[in-house]
Write a protein that holds these residues in place. Structure first.
Motif, mmCIF file in Angstrom:
data_model
loop_
_atom_site.group_PDB
_atom_site.id
_atom_site.type_symbol
_atom_site.label_atom_id
_atom_site.label_comp_id
_atom_site.label_asym_id
_atom_site.label_seq_id
_atom_site.Cartn_x
_atom_site.Cartn_y
_atom_site.Cartn_z
ATOM 1 N N LEU A 21 0.845 -1.208 0.000
ATOM 2 C CA LEU A 21 0.000 0.000 0.000
ATOM 3 C C LEU A 21 0.876 1.252 0.000
ATOM 4 O O LEU A 21 0.676 2.170 -0.802
ATOM 5 N N VAL A 43 -1.390 4.345 5.574
ATOM 6 C CA VAL A 43 -1.919 3.239 6.377
ATOM 7 C C VAL A 43 -2.081 3.653 7.839
ATOM 8 O O VAL A 43 -1.169 4.256 8.429
ATOM 9 N N ARG A 101 -4.184 -5.122 -2.548
ATOM 10 C CA ARG A 101 -4.235 -3.731 -3.033
ATOM 11 C C ARG A 101 -5.171 -3.608 -4.235
ATOM 12 O O ARG A 101 -5.990 -2.674 -4.311
ATOM 13 N N HIS A 161 -0.711 4.930 -1.187
ATOM 14 C CA HIS A 161 -1.701 4.948 -0.112
ATOM 15 C C HIS A 161 -1.002 5.259 1.219
ATOM 16 O O HIS A 161 0.217 5.125 1.337
#
Ligand SMILES: NC(=O)c1ccc[n+]([C@@H]2O[C@H](COP(=O)([O-])OP(=O)(O)OC[C@H]3O[C@@H](n4cnc5c(N)ncnc54)[C@H](OP(=O)(O)O)[C@@H]3O)[C@@H](O)[C@H]2O)c1
Length: 293
Positions: free
Chosen positions: A20, A27, A208, A25
């Motif tokens: 990720l 987290v 993902r 992204h």
């Protein structure tokens, strides 16, 4: 996306967190101990302190994220009671996470297992098992998928019996642990039964892709190796550990014995075609050569 991840410090979850973070992204990782907080933060995640039984913490994590990936599970298969407790704890956690997401249209990716279908290779359209010692996990996953009609982009990534990295993990990892303890690299039954497998780094890519792309109510198979005969798995373990390779009673594996005895190959053709997933990392039999005596 800002993604709330449970189990982000585990064998698979740590690969998911890295996947990720490496793809734009951020987290927020559930972390239940100082060690887990340190590990998750060292990997680059923010942390939210709590465990699977802390349902208010789970709701708060889901509420502040753009999506959720659930992987945490107390992988304690030592007794039937331990398994039942782990299944009940996870089921309540999934219900709480799902409640927090209803009406949001946000993605909720949960972990599941590839199904066993007598006499043939299982596919993504086969239902998960809802009976047996871990049948409650299948029922909880079905409830999550049902949230697709309540404004949750819920989806399940079904993992094969062995998710491995550096020779460790999953059912093959259990065979290795038992071999070290007993001095025999055993296999239940005649060992011709096949178990599917995937490398954790390949499975992480599928988590993902499911987060980013999967429609509500869908299931996907993170299967790289359709099925290795268990005696072939035991043979590599025995060779690496310098131990004899022999048939043993399924009882050797406690509550997992009946599951270990099943032939349960699985396919990922649909997953590869629809999501463009392509495993690249070593197969199980190659990865097991990393086992150190
Ligand atoms: N490995 C496999 O071959 C395989 C195959 C099929 C399915 N699966 C499933 O995939 C998931 C991840 O497996 P894994 O191999 O990565 O497991 P793992 O290495 O044992 O990691 C388990 C993770 O769950 C967390 N956890 C466990 N109990 C918790 C609790 N009560 N509260 C909060 N966090 C908790 C652990 O946190 P700590 O770091 O704090 O311990 C860790 O992050 C599990 O659902 C497992 O059943 C795995």
């Amino acid at each position: 996306m800002h993604v709330f991840v449970t189990g982000g410090t585990g064998l698979i979850g740590s690969a998911v967190v890295a996947e990720l973070l490496g793809n734009g992204h951020t987290v927020l990782a559930l972390a239940r101990s100082d060690a887990s907080v340190s590990a998750a933060e060292a990997a680059g995640a923010e942390t939210l302190r709590g465990g699977l039984a802390d349902l208010n913490v789970l709701r708060a994590g889901a509420a502040q994220a753009d999506g959720v990936i659930h992987l945490a599970f107390a992988n304690d298969f030592s007794t039937a009671d331990a398994v039942a407790h782990a299944v009940a704890e996870e089921s309540a956690a999934l219900a709480a996470l799902g409640d927090a997401l209803v009406g949001s249209d946000r993605p909720f990716v949960t972990v599941s297992g590839t199904p066993y279908v007598p006499g043939r290779v299982s596919t993504e359209t086969d239902p998960p098992p809802t009976d047996g010692p871990v049948g409650g996990r299948g029922r909880a996953v079905m409830a999550v998928l049902g949230l697709g009609s309540r404004g949750v982009r819920s989806t399940a990534v079904r993992l094969p019996r062995t998710v491995h990295n550096d020779g460790k993990g999953g059912f093959a990892g259990v065979l290795t642990d038992v071999a070290r303890r007993t001095g025999v690299s055993g296999y239940p039954g005649d060992g011709a039964q096949r178990w599917p497998a995937v490398h954790a780094l390949d499975a992480a890519v599928l988590f993902r892709l499911a987060l980013e792309l999967a429609p509500a109510g869908t299931s996907w198979h993170a299967v790289a190796d359709e099925g290795d005969a268990v005696r072939d798995i035991a043979a590599v373990i025995g060779q690496r550990l310098g131990l004899p390779v022999e048939a043993v009673s399924p009882d050797t594996y406690g509550p997992l014995g009946p599951i270990f005895a099943l032939d349960q190959p699985s396919s990922s053709v649909h997953t590869r075609e629809e999501l463009g997933w392509q495993p690249k990392h070593p197969s199980l039999l190659d990865d097991l050569r990393n086992i150190q005596p």
